[in-house]
Motif scaffolding. Structure first.
Motif, PDB file in Angstrom:
ATOM      1  N   VAL A 746       0.871  -1.177   0.000  1.00  0.00           N
ATOM      2  CA  VAL A 746       0.000   0.000   0.000  1.00  0.00           C
ATOM      3  C   VAL A 746       0.900   1.216   0.000  1.00  0.00           C
ATOM      4  O   VAL A 746       1.692   1.412   0.921  1.00  0.00           O
ATOM      5  CB  VAL A 746      -0.914   0.027   1.239  1.00  0.00           C
ATOM      6  N   LEU A 747       0.796   2.004  -1.061  1.00  0.00           N
ATOM      7  CA  LEU A 747       1.664   3.153  -1.211  1.00  0.00           C
ATOM      8  C   LEU A 747       0.852   4.427  -1.022  1.00  0.00           C
ATOM      9  O   LEU A 747      -0.202   4.587  -1.623  1.00  0.00           O
ATOM     10  CB  LEU A 747       2.286   3.127  -2.609  1.00  0.00           C
ATOM     11  N   VAL A 748       1.346   5.324  -0.166  1.00  0.00           N
ATOM     12  CA  VAL A 748       0.700   6.614   0.037  1.00  0.00           C
ATOM     13  C   VAL A 748       1.619   7.663  -0.563  1.00  0.00           C
ATOM     14  O   VAL A 748       2.800   7.709  -0.237  1.00  0.00           O
ATOM     15  CB  VAL A 748       0.498   6.893   1.547  1.00  0.00           C
ATOM     16  N   ARG A 749       1.087   8.471  -1.475  1.00  0.00           N
ATOM     17  CA  ARG A 749       1.971   9.398  -2.170  1.00  0.00           C
ATOM     18  C   ARG A 749       1.351  10.787  -2.283  1.00  0.00           C
ATOM     19  O   ARG A 749       0.126  10.938  -2.338  1.00  0.00           O
ATOM     20  CB  ARG A 749       2.283   8.871  -3.570  1.00  0.00           C
ATOM     21  N   SER A 750       2.214  11.790  -2.312  1.00  0.00           N
ATOM     22  CA  SER A 750       1.761  13.152  -2.560  1.00  0.00           C
ATOM     23  C   SER A 750       2.963  13.990  -2.958  1.00  0.00           C
ATOM     24  O   SER A 750       4.080  13.726  -2.524  1.00  0.00           O
ATOM     25  CB  SER A 750       1.124  13.752  -1.309  1.00  0.00           C
ATOM     26  N   ASP A 751       2.719  15.009  -3.778  1.00  0.00           N
ATOM     27  CA  ASP A 751       3.835  15.885  -4.121  1.00  0.00           C
ATOM     28  C   ASP A 751       4.144  16.834  -2.958  1.00  0.00           C
ATOM     29  O   ASP A 751       5.131  17.561  -3.000  1.00  0.00           O
ATOM     30  CB  ASP A 751       3.578  16.638  -5.431  1.00  0.00           C
ATOM     31  N   LYS A 752       3.281  16.825  -1.926  1.00  0.00           N
ATOM     32  CA  LYS A 752       3.591  17.585  -0.714  1.00  0.00           C
ATOM     33  C   LYS A 752       4.015  16.612   0.381  1.00  0.00           C
ATOM     34  O   LYS A 752       3.254  15.722   0.764  1.00  0.00           O
ATOM     35  CB  LYS A 752       2.366  18.362  -0.255  1.00  0.00           C
ATOM     36  N   GLN A 758       1.351  12.905   6.725  1.00  0.00           N
ATOM     37  CA  GLN A 758       0.123  12.926   7.521  1.00  0.00           C
ATOM     38  C   GLN A 758      -0.783  11.748   7.158  1.00  0.00           C
ATOM     39  O   GLN A 758      -1.277  11.046   8.032  1.00  0.00           O
ATOM     40  CB  GLN A 758      -0.601  14.254   7.282  1.00  0.00           C
ATOM     41  N   TRP A 759      -0.972  11.521   5.864  1.00  0.00           N
ATOM     42  CA  TRP A 759      -1.873  10.442   5.440  1.00  0.00           C
ATOM     43  C   TRP A 759      -1.325   9.085   5.867  1.00  0.00           C
ATOM     44  O   TRP A 759      -2.067   8.225   6.334  1.00  0.00           O
ATOM     45  CB  TRP A 759      -2.053  10.466   3.918  1.00  0.00           C
ATOM     46  N   SER A 760      -0.006   8.868   5.692  1.00  0.00           N
ATOM     47  CA  SER A 760       0.520   7.559   6.095  1.00  0.00           C
ATOM     48  C   SER A 760       0.435   7.414   7.611  1.00  0.00           C
ATOM     49  O   SER A 760       0.211   6.316   8.122  1.00  0.00           O
ATOM     50  CB  SER A 760       1.941   7.345   5.571  1.00  0.00           C
TER      51      SER A 760
END
Ligand SMILES: [Zn+2]
Ligand SMILES: [Zn+2]
Length: 837
Positions: A746-752, A758-760
């Motif tokens: 499960v990968l959590v990604r963001s350009d921020k 925070q999400w992970s």
């Protein structure tokens, strides 16, 4: 007649959407409809017709695109299975299964509104709009748009009758007569950006409408057709008329235009009514390649015959069974596949052969056409959308019962499926690395089950999962233990590169032993392959002053130096940078280019063996299948002495002159934090070793390694698949890795970075606080590639002996993420992930 229909749309939401069915429309389950969705028009697949009134008002479908299903009952069921197993949105699954995007054109149109016309009018009388904060350029752009739209709306014949382009006729013209203009037309006429148009829409000067519509995707060609040959002709006209009569009266326009006759000649014949220009559906060019000089022949040895017998028996039984064909390199698996498929065709049924991306060369296509004639459809990545759609319809109509193709060919709409073969079943190109993240080998097994068909998985180095399933009697194991004509497997000599360093006092790319062996083969006019599984010139640029590497702007990945192109390249996102003269971090001039890629290896070998003819095969020298084949043909014809390349040179081709294979740095993967590293290395070493000694002269492999004691290296050197398999299974069992448990990344990604953290964190707390009996959760941790294509990446690895429990946990996690307003596109669930990077 049902009042409502549920439609699966290709959007990242795990649901179907309910629409009202207009009285005159007759949608069918499995057929496409055009529907409004969030100010847009989209095509979707009807998944259910019903009379249950939804809680919110349902919009009406715009039109029905298919009078009959494009996905039959079985493919719909397969799609639902994929959505469920891989936790993928059903609409995105159907989009992947149905390669018909060419039949739908996305399009936006703009229409002038009253406020816009008033603005223009006021500007005309007052001369300015004083309070505006826009720049003069922006104002000028806006007025160009308004001018154009006003002129277009009232220009026709002075009566104010609007001109409506035939393409837009279905959209209709509103009573005020203002025309809808397509975005492309408007932008090319006024040279404005999309941002300017968006601003005008916000000010209510313009209305923006989605006018996307289905279109006829049939490719056409212009044809010159002879009406009459009677009449007086000059010499040039005679040439054209003779060409036409000689070809049955119809010739592609292109052919006539290539003749040595002035272009005006044809125009004259058309005006005289002797020739007519018509459009006709283009023939599908089955193959652009010439057939091989030696046509394919079926001469099977005893082991091949016995394997073929098992496959034919299973097919005849008309119920599901799975076979694992474990045939060593050079044992002739392809001949068995083709013979089995021919049997299926003779029985009037259908078969699908899946091949890895690189396996579908023009020569293979030529073989297939020779054996199956018009009954074969070949689906490869070089097809245009229109060609793909055309092939799809041909298969659906029953025009091609033998389908050969890469990954997505597993969804080919054949009827009466008898056999699916997955060649090189261990190949990682069968896994799609975007949503839906399916594995075509596993889909082949499921589809065969749903169709009472036979699935054959073939490889010299079966994946651990498949071999384990065979050992557990889920599949029948069929072996081809010998090479054709009793040719021996090559002898493998291991060179310990640490020892080489100690003895020579410096870092070597080519060991003394390998150099001597290459020299020997060149003298004997035999051929050599050298594998280095890393492209480019130097993989690392390092500053000796500050110690920093030159990294990609968007990824946490070192840039690779490509000497010939004189560029620094990111191999993950394609980012290009100039070759640095000084360190970008501290300005120091002491920048060093370290390591060796295939481009540098080729240069080194040129220096060591100046008399040798050398070519290189990697993604930088091969742009398409034609390049790949051209180089291999040159090797086959004896026009090359030495071929250098990445893993591309290891894949299943059959060149008889190669007697030596050198392996340089193929064990780099053993240093990576990936539990499949040993399996991949073993497969690569075995496959590349299998290229040696396929002709009369026995082969030899020189394997250079820094990990000479590693079991992957040792077992590959002994050609001992079983030994490797037993050892690797022990490791997997201790570590609870597949095939002993189901695994998901499960990968959590963001350009921020803050969002990604925070999400992970939110998901990490949720995994901790909720009990998931029988599911191990590791993480959150920074992904091994912490930043990729601008995104910061954190991940969790989930393992469970129970597939059901694993998927239930993932589903609950996605629901929680949605509740926490984490965008669905930023949480990637990869079930049975091949890469944890
Ligand atoms: Zn520096
Ligand atoms: Zn990059």
């Amino acid at each position: 007649m049902s009042e409502f229909c549920d439609v699966a749309l290709a959007v990242p939401l795990d649901m179907a959407f309910t629409y009202r069915v207009p009285a005159e429309a007759a949608p069918v389950v499995g057929g496409r409809v055009l529907v409004p969705f969030r100010q847009q028009r989209m095509t979707g697949i009807v998944v259910e017709l019903h009379d249950r009134k939804p809680s919110v008002t349902a919009k009406k479908i715009i039109s029905v695109l298919d009078p009959a299903p494009v996905l039959d009952e079985k493919l719909l069921r397969l799609g639902r299975w994929i959505a469920d197993y891989y936790l993928a949105p059903i609409g995105e699954v159907f989009r992947t299964m149905l390669p018909l995007t060419a039949e739908f054109k996305r399009s936006i149109g703009y229409r002038l509104k009253d406020a816009g016309q008033m603005t223009l009018h006021q500007a005309g009388t007052s001369g300015s709009s004083a309070r505006s904060r826009r720049t003069p350029e922006e104002q000028a752009a806006e007025f160009r748009v308004l001018d154009y739209l006003v002129a277009r709306s009232f220009e026709e014949d002075g009566l104010g009758v609007p001109h409506v382009s035939p393409l837009l006729r279905d959209v209709g013209t509103p009573p005020d007569g203002r025309e809808l203009i397509r975005e492309e037309t408007l932008r090319s006429a006024t040279r404005v950006t999309r941002a300017v148009l968006a601003g005008m829409v916000r000010k209510k000067w313009l209305a923006r409408e989605d006018v996307s519509a289905p279109q006829d995707a049939t490719r056409t060609v212009k044809i010159a057709a002879l009406k009459t040959a009677e009449g007086k002709l000059n010499d040039n006209q005679r040439v054209l008329i003779d060409t036409l009569t000689g070809s049955g009266g119809r010739v592609p326009l292109e052919t006539l235009q290539s003749l040595e006759v002035p272009r005006s000649t044809l125009g004259t014949l058309v005006r005289r009514g002797m020739v007519e220009i018509v459009e006709a559906p283009a023939d599908f060019s089955v193959s652009r390649s010439k057939p091989r000089s030696a046509p394919f022949e079926f001469e099977l040895n005893a082991a091949q015959k016995s394997a073929l017998g098992r496959m034919c028996e299973s097919v005849a039984a008309r119920k599901f069974s799975g076979l694992l064909l474990h045939g060593i390199t050079g044992s002739g698996k392809t001949a068995v596949y083709l013979a089995a498929m021919r049997g299926v065709l003779e029985g009037g049924r259908s078969a699908i052969l899946l091949v890895p991306e690189i396996g579908l060369t023009p020569a293979v296509a030529a073989d297939l056409h020779q054996i199956f004639g018009d009954e074969v459809a070949i689906l490869h990545s070089a097809l245009s959308d229109k060609e793909r759609a055309e092939q799809w319809h041909r298969i659906k109509r029953g025009g091609a019962r033998m389908v050969v193709g890469t990954r997505s060919a597993v969804f080919a709409p054949v009827a009466d499926l008898a056999l699916i073969i997955v060649d090189e079943e261990h190949d990682s190109s069968y896994k799609q690395e975007e949503t839906p993240r399916y594995h075509a080998r596993d889909i082949a097994v499921v589809r065969a089950k749903m169709s009472n068909a036979v699935v054959v998985l073939g490889s010299a180095t079966p994946s651990l999962e498949s071999y384990y399933n065979a050992k557990k009697n889920k599949y029948t194991l069929v072996e081809l233990p010998d090479r054709v004509e009793q040719r021996p497997l090559p002898e493998v000599e291991i060179i310990d590169m640490r020892l080489e360093f100690q003895e020579t006092g410096h870092e070597q790319v080519i060991s003394r032993k390998l150099a001597a062996e290459i020299q020997d083969r060149i003298e004997k006019k035999e051929q050599v392959m050298v594998l280095l599984n890393r492209r480019g010139y130097s993989p690392v640029v390092l500053c000796r002053t500050c110690g920093k590497k030159l990294e990609c702007r968007d990824c946490a990945i070192a840039l690779t130096h490509h000497k010939r192109e004189h560029k620094m390249v990111c191999h993950y996102c394609g980012y290009l940078a100039p070759v640095p003269k000084a360190c970008v971090h501290c300005g120091s001039e002491y920048v060093y280019f370290l390591g060796t890629g295939s481009e540098k290896l080729e240069e080194l070998l040129h220096g060591m063996f100046p008399q040798a003819r050398i070519a290189r095969l990697d993604r930088d020298t091969v742009r398409g299948h034609e390049d790949f084949e051209r180089t291999l043909n040159a090797l086959n014809e004896g026009e090359l002495d030495l071929l250098v390349g990445t893993q591309m040179i290891a894949k299943g081709h059959d060149i008889h002159g190669v007697t030596l294979v050198g392996v340089v740095g193929a064990d780099v993967a053993l240093g990576l934090p990936d539990f499949r590293a040993a399996e991949r290395t073993f497969q690569l070493l075995t496959q590349v070793a299998g290229r040696a000694g396929r002709g009369q002269t026995p082969g030899k492999v020189v394997l250079q390694t820094l990990f000479q004691d590693h079991y992957a290296v040792q077992y590959a050197a002994r050609h001992d698949f079983i030994g490797f398999y037993e050892k690797e299974l022990q490791f997997r069992s201790w570590m609870h890795y597949p095939p002993y448990s189901a695994l998901a990344n499960v990968l959590v990604r963001s350009d921020k970075l803050d969002d990604a953290l925070q999400w992970s964190g939110i998901l990490g707390k949720w995994f901790d606080s909720t009990r998931h009996e029988g599911v191990r959760v590791l993480g959150p941790a920074a992904a091994p590639i912490m930043r990729l294509k601008r995104d910061y990446r954190y991940h969790f690895v989930l393992k469970s002996p129970s597939r059901e429990k694993l998927n239930a946990t993932l589903r609950a996690m996605l629901a929680y993420a949605a509740q926490q307003k984490i965008p669905r596109t930023q949480v990637i669930v990869d079930v049975d992930a091949l890469w944890l990077m």
